[in-house]
Enzyme design. Structure first.
Site, mmCIF file in Angstrom:
data_model
loop_
_atom_site.group_PDB
_atom_site.id
_atom_site.type_symbol
_atom_site.label_atom_id
_atom_site.label_comp_id
_atom_site.label_asym_id
_atom_site.label_seq_id
_atom_site.Cartn_x
_atom_site.Cartn_y
_atom_site.Cartn_z
ATOM 1 N N LYS A 68 51.595 24.674 15.055
ATOM 2 C CA LYS A 68 52.288 25.955 15.253
ATOM 3 C C LYS A 68 51.999 26.903 14.079
ATOM 4 O O LYS A 68 51.372 26.514 13.109
ATOM 5 C CB LYS A 68 53.788 25.716 15.408
ATOM 6 C CG LYS A 68 54.146 24.559 16.331
ATOM 7 C CD LYS A 68 53.666 24.684 17.777
ATOM 8 C CE LYS A 68 54.227 23.548 18.572
ATOM 9 N NZ LYS A 68 53.701 23.073 19.739
HETATM 10 C C1 LIG Z 1 54.777 21.761 20.317
HETATM 11 C C2 LIG Z 1 55.631 21.906 21.515
HETATM 12 C C3 LIG Z 1 56.803 21.133 21.692
HETATM 13 C C4 LIG Z 1 57.155 19.998 20.783
HETATM 14 O O1 LIG Z 1 57.382 20.379 19.468
HETATM 15 P P1 LIG Z 1 57.596 19.221 18.369
HETATM 16 O O2 LIG Z 1 58.055 19.975 17.156
HETATM 17 O O3 LIG Z 1 56.246 18.586 18.166
HETATM 18 O O4 LIG Z 1 58.605 18.277 18.882
HETATM 19 C C5 LIG Z 1 57.612 21.403 22.782
HETATM 20 N N1 LIG Z 1 57.288 22.356 23.671
HETATM 21 C C6 LIG Z 1 56.175 23.106 23.559
HETATM 22 C C7 LIG Z 1 55.884 24.155 24.577
HETATM 23 C C8 LIG Z 1 55.293 22.883 22.491
HETATM 24 O O5 LIG Z 1 54.169 23.592 22.408
#
Ligand SMILES: *Cc1c(COP(=O)(O)O)cnc(C)c1O
Length: 404
Positions: free
Chosen positions: A197
Site C-alpha cells: 500500500k
Molecule cells: C491489502 C488489502 C486487504 C488486506 O489488508 P491487510 O493489511 O494485508 O490485512 C484487504 N482488502 C483489500 C481490497 C486489499 O487490497
C-alpha cells in the site's frame, strides 16, 4: 500481495536493474522512528499508536481512527462491533482481495458476491441493490486500487434498506469522493499499511468511523475486550486490571509500528503527489495503445493510485474466449518479467478461489466482469522512487509488445 511481491531480486541477467512492482519508501527518519519506542521501553500499543491515530484522523477527516494489526483485523473488528452474526448476509464485491469476504466468514455470516463495474473495478451499485434480501444486514464496498466506489447511490441503497456500510479502504489512502476522503463515508472504514500500500508499517491497519459506539467497541475488541487501554490504565497507577465484558481479540498495533506510521505520515503528501504524477505520465504515454485500457477516474473523484491497473484488451473479452486472452496477457507478463519489469494481475476474484467456489458453488459466468478483471488486469510498476528512465523502460516495453 505476498512478501515476494515486494522483496525482489534487484538485478536482471541483462545487467539492467530490475523494476519491482512497488518499493516502500524508507529513509533515516524511519530508522530514528523505530528506535524511539525501544529507547522508552514502551513497545506495544501506546503513545506512538495514539499519535498515529490522531494524525490519520486529521488527514482523512475521520472523527475517530483506531489502529489495528492489519486491514483484515480492522475489517473483522468493524463487522464484529456492528454485531454481525451467523445467518446474516453481507454484500461484497466479486473482485477484491479475499480478506473482504473472509471477515464475513469469520463471524459465521454469509458473503453474497456482487459483480463489479469493469470500468472502475468497483462494486456495481445496481446489481448490489438487486441482491438485498431479508437476511442482508450490510454492504462492504471496496475502493479498489485507490479509487472510491460510487458511494452516494450505494449509501442510498443502504439507507433505504436499513443496512450498515463498512468501506474496505485498504488501498484508499489519498482517494477522495466528492471532497470527502474514501473510508469516511459509511459507518466505518478500514485501511491497510501492508508494504503493497501507499504507506506502510510492515503490517498494520486503521478503522475510521464517525460513530462513538463503533469507536469504543473497536478499541475494546482489539484489546481482548478490555474496558480501558493499557495507556489509560497506567495513567491511573496501573495496579488494577481492566474489566473484560466482551469477547475480544489481540489485534493491537505495536508502538514500533505506530512510530513508523508517524514517520510515513510525514511523507504522505509527497508520496501521493509522486504517485499521481507517475500515473499521469503513464496515462499520457499509454493512451495511444489500443490494446491496453488505463485506469479511469470518474468526475468528482481523486484516485489514490495504490496501484496503476490496466485492462489487457486486444479484443472484446467474452466468457468463452477469456482463457485464450488471459494466456496472452500471461505471456506478456512473462516477457516483461524476463527483461526485468515486474507486473501483476490487479487483484484476484474470490469467487474463483477454491474456498468460495466450492462452499457456495460459484460460477464465473455469473460474475463476468470480476472473472474478466481477474484474468485480464495488468498492474504496472508504481512507486515514488520510480525514475523517469525506469518508467520509460516500462512504457517502451509495452509499446514494443503490441500483442494486438
Ligand atoms: C491489502 C488489502 C486487504 C488486506 O489488508 P491487510 O493489511 O494485508 O490485512 C484487504 N482488502 C483489500 C481490497 C486489499 O487490497
Amino acid at each position: 500481495m505476498s512478501e515476494t511481491d515486494v522483496h525482489e531480486r534487484s538485478s536482471t541477467p541483462l545487467g539492467t536493474s530490475r523494476i519491482p512492482i512497488t518499493r516502500p519508501l524508507f529513509g533515516p527518519e524511519e530508522l530514528v522512528a523505530i528506535q524511539r519506542p525501544l529507547e522508552t521501553g514502551w513497545v506495544v500499543q501506546g503513545p506512538f499508536v495514539q499519535e498515529f491515530e490522531q494524525r490519520f484522523s486529521a488527514y482523512t477527516g475521520a472523527l475517530h481512527a483506531v489502529a489495528t494489526s492489519s486491514c483484515t483485523t480492522a475489517l473483522h473488528l468493524a463487522v464484529a462491533a456492528l454485531g454481525l452474526k451467523p445467518g446474516d448476509e453481507v454484500i461484497v464485491p466479486a473482485f477484491t482481495w479475499v480478506a473482504t469476504a473472509n471477515v464475513v466468514e469469520y463471524m459465521g455470516a454469509t458473503p453474497v458476491f456482487c459483480d463489479v463495474d469493469l470500468a472502475t473495478y468497483n462494486i456495481d451499485v445496481h446489481q448490489a441493490a438487486a441482491l438485498v434480501g431479508p437476511r442482508t444486514v450490510g454492504i462492504i464496498p471496496v475502493h479498489l486500487f485507490g479509487l472510491s466506489a460510487d458511494m452516494d447511490p450505494l449509501l442510498d441503497v443502504a439507507r433505504s434498506h436499513g443496512l450498515w456500510v463498512v468501506e474496505d479502504a485498504a488501498c484508499a489512502l489519498g482517494g477522495w469522493y466528492r471532497g470527502r476522503h474514501a473510508g469516511t463515508l459509511g459507518d466505518a472504514g478500514a485501511f491497510s499499511f501492508h508494504p503493497r500500500k501507499s504507506i506502510t508499517t510492515g503490517e498494520g491497519g486503521m478503522i475510521t468511523t464517525a460513530r462513538p459506539d463503533l469507536d469504543l467497541a473497536s478499541r475494546s475488541l482489539r484489546d481482548h475486550g478490555a474496558s480501558r487501554s493499557d495507556l489509560a490504565r497506567h495513567a491511573q497507577g496501573g495496579y488494577l486490571l481492566s474489566e473484560y465484558d466482551r469477547l475480544g481479540y489481540n489485534y493491537r498495533l505495536t508502538d514500533i509500528q505506530g512510530s513508523l506510521g508517524c514517520a510515513q505520515m510525514d511523507r504522505l503528501e509527497m508520496i501521493l503527489a509522486a504517485r499521481r504524477e507517475r500515473a499521469a505520465r503513464y496515462d499520457e504515454a499509454l493512451a495511444a495503445l489500443d490494446w491496453l485500457v488505463p485506469p479511469v477516474v470518474p468526475d468528482g473523484l481523486v484516485h489514490g493510485y495504490q496501484s496503476y491497473v490496466c485492462l489487457f484488451r486486444p479484443s472484446t473479452p467474452t466468457m468463452p474466449g477469456l482463457q485464450a486472452l488471459s494466456d496472452r496477457r500471461n505471456a506478456l507478463m512473462a516477457n516483461l518479467e524476463a527483461i526485468g519489469i515486474a507486473t501483476r494481475q490487479g487483484t484476484h476474484a474470490p469467487i474463483l478461489q477454491g474456498f468460495y467456489r466450492d462452499k457456495y458453488g460459484l460460477r464465473p459466468e455469473d460474475f463476468p466482469a470480476a472473472a474478466i478483471a481477474d484474468r485480464l488486469t495488468l498492474a504496472l510498476p508504481l512507486f515514488p522512487q520510480l525514475t523517469d528512465a525506469e518508467q520509460d523502460r516500462v512504457i517502451g516495453a509495452l509499446r514494443a509488445a503490441s500483442p494486438a
